[in-house]
Design a protein around this motif. Structure first.
Motif, PDB file in Angstrom:
ATOM      1  N   ASP A 110       0.870  -1.175   0.000  1.00 22.05           N
ATOM      2  CA  ASP A 110       0.000   0.000   0.000  1.00 22.05           C
ATOM      3  C   ASP A 110       0.906   1.223   0.000  1.00 22.05           C
ATOM      4  N   MET A 111       1.002   1.896  -1.115  1.00 22.59           N
ATOM      5  CA  MET A 111       1.936   3.003  -1.267  1.00 22.59           C
ATOM      6  C   MET A 111       1.588   4.200  -0.392  1.00 22.59           C
ATOM      7  N   ASP A 112       0.383   4.209   0.150  1.00 22.89           N
ATOM      8  CA  ASP A 112      -0.021   5.290   1.053  1.00 22.89           C
ATOM      9  C   ASP A 112       0.219   4.936   2.518  1.00 22.89           C
ATOM     10  N   ARG A 113       0.775   3.750   2.780  1.00 30.67           N
ATOM     11  CA  ARG A 113       0.994   3.331   4.173  1.00 30.67           C
ATOM     12  C   ARG A 113       2.406   2.739   4.322  1.00 30.67           C
ATOM     13  N   VAL A 114       3.375   3.600   4.054  1.00 29.98           N
ATOM     14  CA  VAL A 114       4.781   3.233   4.230  1.00 29.98           C
ATOM     15  C   VAL A 114       5.291   3.983   5.455  1.00 29.98           C
TER      16      VAL A 114
END
Length: 346
Positions: A200-204
């Motif tokens: 999930d690129m929004d939850r790194v």
């Protein structure tokens, strides 16, 4: 060249970089050369709460080595100073997320682990299927600590079962992070994770200890690199002040109030986050982190939350004496507190 002293039904990925710095003359380190702890050869560090976590710290150049760290349990309650030492369990429901280009390319790697000796380690939860984007935890090790410091610290926690975990190895022979030498590797590891796996690129999320924490802070001081990595939130442990930060970022900053390696409580580093996140000077107790037991002492996490910020800004100025009594280590409440903070991000 400076050297740095890295849910629910939807998977999360976190990058972890081990911390420890030998930054020459770097701000907040009290001078040049590798950070050296003033304590003896650290012994076992045991913390007690409600689940169980065991981490092997390895040796460190920025603090006397804490050969092993064991955290047991964690409280789930609130309270003005909450910060359980154990591992978090559970989390809030999250949407499908922003799938990386690697989603759908392959399933779970054999054994749930990918290792490139001397470069990086990735771990994948049992539920990872290659199609559902997971959050990512990136961990940066401390100087002299093993590459898997944060794999060990998060073993048995909800990070292990709900996040993809990624740790890299610094290029320095002593295991310290050097921004100019290591940032290309950090970006390469991130790009590999996005291109090859389902994240999930929004939850790194990122954490680091000592030199690793310094690496996290320096990334946020370089706008293009910070925007590339796009950390949803960070939790540095015992970093240093490297000047103005360039990108507003939710933060849980953790450092001993009497950190003898850093020579202070990290107030100047916290001020950098407070400025970039446009916080007021006023704060309130942060009641999400509970106390824990460490070395026979009841630890007060000492967490506060600043008011009026554009992004959540938490400062935990604790009194855990760990890391050979230097208060420079990862405190007993930290892993669960990080998990709760990261997983609670909207």
């Amino acid at each position: 060249m400076p050297r740095l002293a890295a849910y629910s039904s939807v998977p999360v990925v976190a990058l972890m970089f081990l911390a420890c710095s030998s930054e020459t003359g770097s701000p907040g380190t009290g001078g040049g050369g590798a950070d050296q702890a003033t304590g003896g050869a650290g012994g076992a560090h045991t913390s007690t709460s409600a689940g169980e976590t065991t981490s092997t710290g390895g040796t460190s150049n920025d603090a006397s080595s804490s050969s092993s760290s064991s955290t047991t349990g964690g409280s789930t309650g609130g309270g003005p100073q909450a910060g359980a030492g154990g591992m978090g369990t559970g989390g809030t429901e999250s949407p499908a997320g922003n799938p990386s280009p690697g989603c759908g390319k392959s399933g779970r790697p054999q054994g749930g682990k990918v290792t490139v000796d001397g470069d990086h380690i990735y771990t994948f939860p049992d539920s990872y299927d290659g199609d559902t984007p997971f959050p990512l935890l990136v961990g940066f090790h401390a100087c002299g600590n093993p590459i898997d410091q944060f794999i060990n610290l998060t073993r048995g926690s909800a990070f292990e079962t709900e996040y993809v975990r990624a740790v890299g190895r610094s290029s320095d022979g002593g295991g310290c992070w050097n921004y100019n030498s290591d940032i290309a590797k950090v970006l390469r590891i991130y790009d590999d994770l996005m291109d090859s796996y389902c994240i999930d690129m929004d939850r790194v999320f990122a954490t680091g200890h000592s030199s690793g924490a310094q690496m996290v802070v320096q990334i946020l001081g370089h706008k293009s690199d910070a925007e590339h990595l796009n950390f949803k939130a960070v939790a540095p442990v015992a970093a240093s002040d490297y000047g103005a930060l360039q990108v507003p970022t939710p933060v849980m900053y953790i450092q001993g109030q009497n950190d003898t390696v850093r020579g202070g409580d990290g107030a100047s580093t916290v001020a950098r986050f407070r400025t970039v996140n446009k916080c007021e000077m006023s704060s309130t107790p942060y009641s999400e982190v509970m106390g824990c037991q460490s070395s026979g002492k009841t630890v007060n996490p000492g967490c506060i939350s600043y008011n009026g910020c554009s992004e959540p800004t938490i400062w935990c100025s604790h009194d855990d004496p760990s890391y050979s009594n230097t208060s420079h280590g990862v405190p007993c409440f930290a892993i669960k507190a990080m998990y709760d903070f990261f997983t609670g991000m909207p």
